[in-house]
Structures are given as structure tokens and as C-alpha cells.
Design an enzyme around this catalytic site. Structure first.
Site, PDB file in Angstrom:
ATOM      1  N   ASP A 175       1.006  -0.866   0.200  1.00 31.25           N
ATOM      2  CA  ASP A 175       0.211   0.198   0.318  1.00 31.25           C
ATOM      3  C   ASP A 175       0.675   1.318  -0.039  1.00 31.25           C
ATOM      4  O   ASP A 175       2.129   1.296   0.411  1.00 31.25           O
ATOM      5  CB  ASP A 175      -0.967   0.031   1.002  1.00 31.25           C
ATOM      6  CG  ASP A 175      -2.154   0.646   1.064  1.00 31.25           C
ATOM      7  OD1 ASP A 175      -1.844   2.183   0.226  1.00 31.25           O
ATOM      8  OD2 ASP A 175      -3.329   0.035   0.939  1.00 31.25           O
ATOM      9  N   ASP A 213       3.249   1.262  -4.737  1.00 34.58           N
ATOM     10  CA  ASP A 213       2.348   2.333  -5.478  1.00 34.58           C
ATOM     11  C   ASP A 213       2.357   1.721  -6.685  1.00 34.58           C
ATOM     12  O   ASP A 213       3.399   1.164  -7.740  1.00 34.58           O
ATOM     13  CB  ASP A 213       2.797   3.756  -5.818  1.00 34.58           C
ATOM     14  CG  ASP A 213       2.670   4.476  -6.848  1.00 34.58           C
ATOM     15  OD1 ASP A 213       1.236   3.926  -7.482  1.00 34.58           O
ATOM     16  OD2 ASP A 213       3.084   5.637  -7.560  1.00 34.58           O
ATOM     17  N   VAL A 214       1.079   1.473  -6.721  1.00 34.25           N
ATOM     18  CA  VAL A 214       0.738   0.168  -8.416  1.00 34.25           C
ATOM     19  C   VAL A 214       0.966   0.446  -9.162  1.00 34.25           C
ATOM     20  O   VAL A 214       0.999  -0.488 -10.477  1.00 34.25           O
ATOM     21  CB  VAL A 214      -0.726  -1.022  -8.284  1.00 34.25           C
ATOM     22  CG1 VAL A 214      -0.298  -1.072  -6.957  1.00 34.25           C
ATOM     23  CG2 VAL A 214      -2.045   0.660  -8.064  1.00 34.25           C
ATOM     24  N   ASN A 262      -6.157  -5.137  -5.281  1.00 32.08           N
ATOM     25  CA  ASN A 262      -7.199  -4.849  -5.332  1.00 32.08           C
ATOM     26  C   ASN A 262      -7.354  -3.192  -5.014  1.00 32.08           C
ATOM     27  O   ASN A 262      -8.544  -2.455  -5.349  1.00 32.08           O
ATOM     28  CB  ASN A 262      -6.939  -5.166  -3.245  1.00 32.08           C
ATOM     29  CG  ASN A 262      -8.374  -4.261  -2.507  1.00 32.08           C
ATOM     30  OD1 ASN A 262      -9.404  -4.365  -2.884  1.00 32.08           O
ATOM     31  ND2 ASN A 262      -7.947  -3.563  -1.585  1.00 32.08           N
ATOM     32  N   TYR A 319     -14.713   5.553 -14.000  1.00 34.33           N
ATOM     33  CA  TYR A 319     -14.811   4.319 -12.515  1.00 34.33           C
ATOM     34  C   TYR A 319     -15.164   2.935 -13.023  1.00 34.33           C
ATOM     35  O   TYR A 319     -14.391   2.289 -13.747  1.00 34.33           O
ATOM     36  CB  TYR A 319     -15.261   4.518 -11.597  1.00 34.33           C
ATOM     37  CG  TYR A 319     -15.745   3.460 -10.583  1.00 34.33           C
ATOM     38  CD1 TYR A 319     -13.999   2.958  -9.794  1.00 34.33           C
ATOM     39  CD2 TYR A 319     -15.946   2.470 -10.133  1.00 34.33           C
ATOM     40  CE1 TYR A 319     -13.490   2.414  -9.155  1.00 34.33           C
ATOM     41  CE2 TYR A 319     -16.233   1.555  -9.068  1.00 34.33           C
ATOM     42  CZ  TYR A 319     -14.878   1.539  -8.553  1.00 34.33           C
ATOM     43  OH  TYR A 319     -14.833   0.192  -7.687  1.00 34.33           O
ATOM     44  N   LYS A 328     -13.072  -0.774 -14.322  1.00 38.95           N
ATOM     45  CA  LYS A 328     -12.956  -1.631 -13.707  1.00 38.95           C
ATOM     46  C   LYS A 328     -13.973  -2.929 -14.709  1.00 38.95           C
ATOM     47  O   LYS A 328     -13.902  -3.878 -14.791  1.00 38.95           O
ATOM     48  CB  LYS A 328     -14.748  -1.807 -12.745  1.00 38.95           C
ATOM     49  CG  LYS A 328     -13.880  -1.006 -11.936  1.00 38.95           C
ATOM     50  CD  LYS A 328     -12.876  -1.645 -11.093  1.00 38.95           C
ATOM     51  CE  LYS A 328     -11.857  -1.109  -9.857  1.00 38.95           C
ATOM     52  NZ  LYS A 328     -11.776  -2.549  -8.873  1.00 38.95           N
ATOM     53  N   VAL A 332     -19.822  -2.106  -0.549  1.00 41.14           N
ATOM     54  CA  VAL A 332     -19.758  -1.781   1.411  1.00 41.14           C
ATOM     55  C   VAL A 332     -19.598  -0.808   1.844  1.00 41.14           C
ATOM     56  O   VAL A 332     -19.249   0.337   1.146  1.00 41.14           O
ATOM     57  CB  VAL A 332     -19.156  -2.845   0.866  1.00 41.14           C
ATOM     58  CG1 VAL A 332     -18.316  -2.998   1.988  1.00 41.14           C
ATOM     59  CG2 VAL A 332     -18.743  -4.388  -0.238  1.00 41.14           C
ATOM     60  N   THR A 381     -17.477   0.770   3.101  1.00 32.42           N
ATOM     61  CA  THR A 381     -16.659   1.176   3.643  1.00 32.42           C
ATOM     62  C   THR A 381     -16.162   2.548   3.119  1.00 32.42           C
ATOM     63  O   THR A 381     -17.287   3.338   2.706  1.00 32.42           O
ATOM     64  CB  THR A 381     -15.537   0.682   2.673  1.00 32.42           C
ATOM     65  OG1 THR A 381     -15.604   0.742   0.788  1.00 32.42           O
ATOM     66  CG2 THR A 381     -15.338  -0.795   3.022  1.00 32.42           C
TER      67      THR A 381
END
Length: 267
Positions: A39, A65-66, A92, A161, A165, A196, A198
Site C-alpha cells: 500500500d 505504488d501500483v 485490490n 470508474y 473496472k 460495501v 467502507t
């Protein structure tokens, strides 16, 4: 031994510091896996790894850092070195920036593409290299990419987004084909989580009200629940348990799929 037992397996979870990623990391650890959290949030990520490890699981943290190719090399190398291998990769990490199509900011879309598309693409690149027979881990394994129910339904306010995805689904299937045909021994699947509660999920609901699409965040959540046959929002555990399934031998003949975990919302 249960087919869901992950004892002896080593996992790397991106975006694992909080939210869905933290839940997925904890579930993998509870199933017996050693878990590395990757992360950009270093302090939170280390705290999460420490909390999961208090129950006896082997855990670690690597700053990742992806969107950075070199950072992926470091993260994979650190995971293999510290955990003793790599059998499971959960891509994720992701971001969501809401906007009406008429108000799209190109830089916001580019940022989502970098994190949500380039990120898991690089993850698969380095994960497959590590897990295939000639790699430093070399035992095959499972890659789980996190897509979204937004890839399967036309939900307003999230065009950028949704597009990113949807891309996760397509590249998952291509990687699964390549892995199978080239004998890598790595199954590649993706997950479609529903909404969800979150920080990210509640932020999305709030954005819907700010964009004028719903009178309030509560109304937006209520309509999502109304569109969901099972009649509730998703929970972190719902998504985390699905990751354990896809990582486990229970899914040994499953590759190249998108698994909806959305209460039926996207059917």
C-alpha cells in the site's frame, strides 16, 4: 484438510491497509496464509499487518505504488524474500472519482486508469513472472483482480470508474488464457464486489447526492439496496471470503471468470 485451507501459502494484497483490502488480507491469514500488505499508506499498512499478525499469522508490509513498475519489482522481491514465496496475488488497490459525463475531468480519468488499469496489469505482469515455473517463487498459484459491480451495470455518476473496472475483467480473461496456454500454472480470476459500507463506498453514496442524482446519500444507499435481490449492502467479509475461495483449492478448476459478489444487483 479443507479445500479452503491456505496453510503454507504466501499472499500479497495491494491496497491492503484498510477497507476491503484489509479484510481480504485478514481472511487469507485466517485461512492459514502468510500475508504481505502492499500500500502507499505506510503507517496504516504497517498497523494493519501488525494487527493481523497478533493472532499468530506471518505478516509484513511493503510500500507499493501500483502504478510504478519498479515498485512492483521491489514488492514482489520483498514478498518472496520475507514470506518464502508467492502463491496468491490480490490486485485490490483502486480509486473512484465520481462525475457526471458532462463534467468529466480528463486528469481524473487518467488517474483512475493509472491506478485501476495499469496497477493490476503491472501486478499480473510481475505476479506471473514470479509464480511461473522459471520464476523466483515458481510454484504457480492464483491471481485475483478486484473489479466491481460497476463493470456490469450502468450506474450514473461513475462512467470513468465503470470503464476502468470493465477493463479489469477483460485483462483478467486474457491473462488467464496466456497463463494456461504457456503452462504458468497460475489461475487468474476477478471479483465483482457490490457496494460495501467502507470509506470508499460511503463516499460514493455521498457523491451521488452532491451530483444531484439522489436527494441524499441515504437515499442513494436505499436505492442500491432496492436494486439488490438479497436486500442489503455487501459486507467486507462477503468479499474477503470470496477471495479465499478463488485463492484456494476449492477453485482449482476455475480460471478466467468474473465472480459477482453483489447480492444479485448485477444479474
Amino acid at each position: 484438510m479443507s479445500v479452503f485451507d491456505l496453510a503454507g501459502r504466501k499472499a500479497l494484497v495491494t491496497g491492503g491497509a484498510q477497507g476491503l483490502g484489509a479484510g481480504m488480507a485478514e481472511a487469507l491469514a485466517n485461512a492459514g496464509a502468510s500475508v504481505m500488505i502492499g500500500d502507499v499508506a505506510e503507517e496504516t499498512g504497517k498497523a494493519t499487518a501488525e494487527a493481523i499478525g497478533k493472532d499468530g499469522a506471518t505478516t509484513g508490509f511493503v510500500k507499493l505504488d501500483v502504478t510504478d513498475d519498479a515498485a512492483w519489482e521491489v514488492a514482489i522481491t520483498a514478498t518472496v524474500a520475507e514470506l518464502g514465496g508467492l502463491d496468491i496475488l490480490v490486485n485490490n488497490a483502486g480509486i473512484e472519482i465520481s462525475a457526471l459525463v458532462v463534467d468529466i475531468d480528463a486528469n481524473d480519468v487518467r488517474r483512475m486508469c493509472e491506478v485501476n488499469i495499469v496497477g493490476p496489469m503491472l501486478g499480473m505482469k510481475h505476479g506471473l513472472r514470479a509464480m511461473r515455473p522459471d520464476g523466483p517463487a515458481g510454484k504457480g498459484g492464483a491471481i485475483i483482480n478486484v473489479s466491481s459491480v460497476a463493470a456490469t451495470i450502468p450506474f450514473p455518476g461513475i462512467a470513468g470508474y465503470s470503464a476502468t473496472k470493465s477493463a479489469v475483467d477483460r485483462m483478467t480473461r486474457v491473462a488467464a488464457q496466456e497463463s494456461g496456454k504457456l503452462g504458468y500454472g497460475v489461475r487468474v480470476n476477478c471479483l465483482y464486489p457490490g457496494l460495501v459500507a467502507t470509506e470508499m463506498g460511503l463516499g460514493l453514496a455521498s457523491d451521488m447526492a452532491k451530483l444531484g442524482l439522489w436527494p441524499s446519500a441515504e437515499a442513494a444507499v436505499g436505492d442500491v439496496i432496492g436494486l439488490t435481490p438479497l436486500g442489503r449492502l455487501g459486507e467486507v467479509a462477503d468479499m474477503a471470503d470470496a477471495v479465499v475461495f478463488l485463492a484456494s483449492d476449492a477453485a482449482r478448476f476455475v480460471t478466467g471468470i468474473g465472480l459477482p459478489v453483489d447480492g444479485g444487483m448485477g444479474m
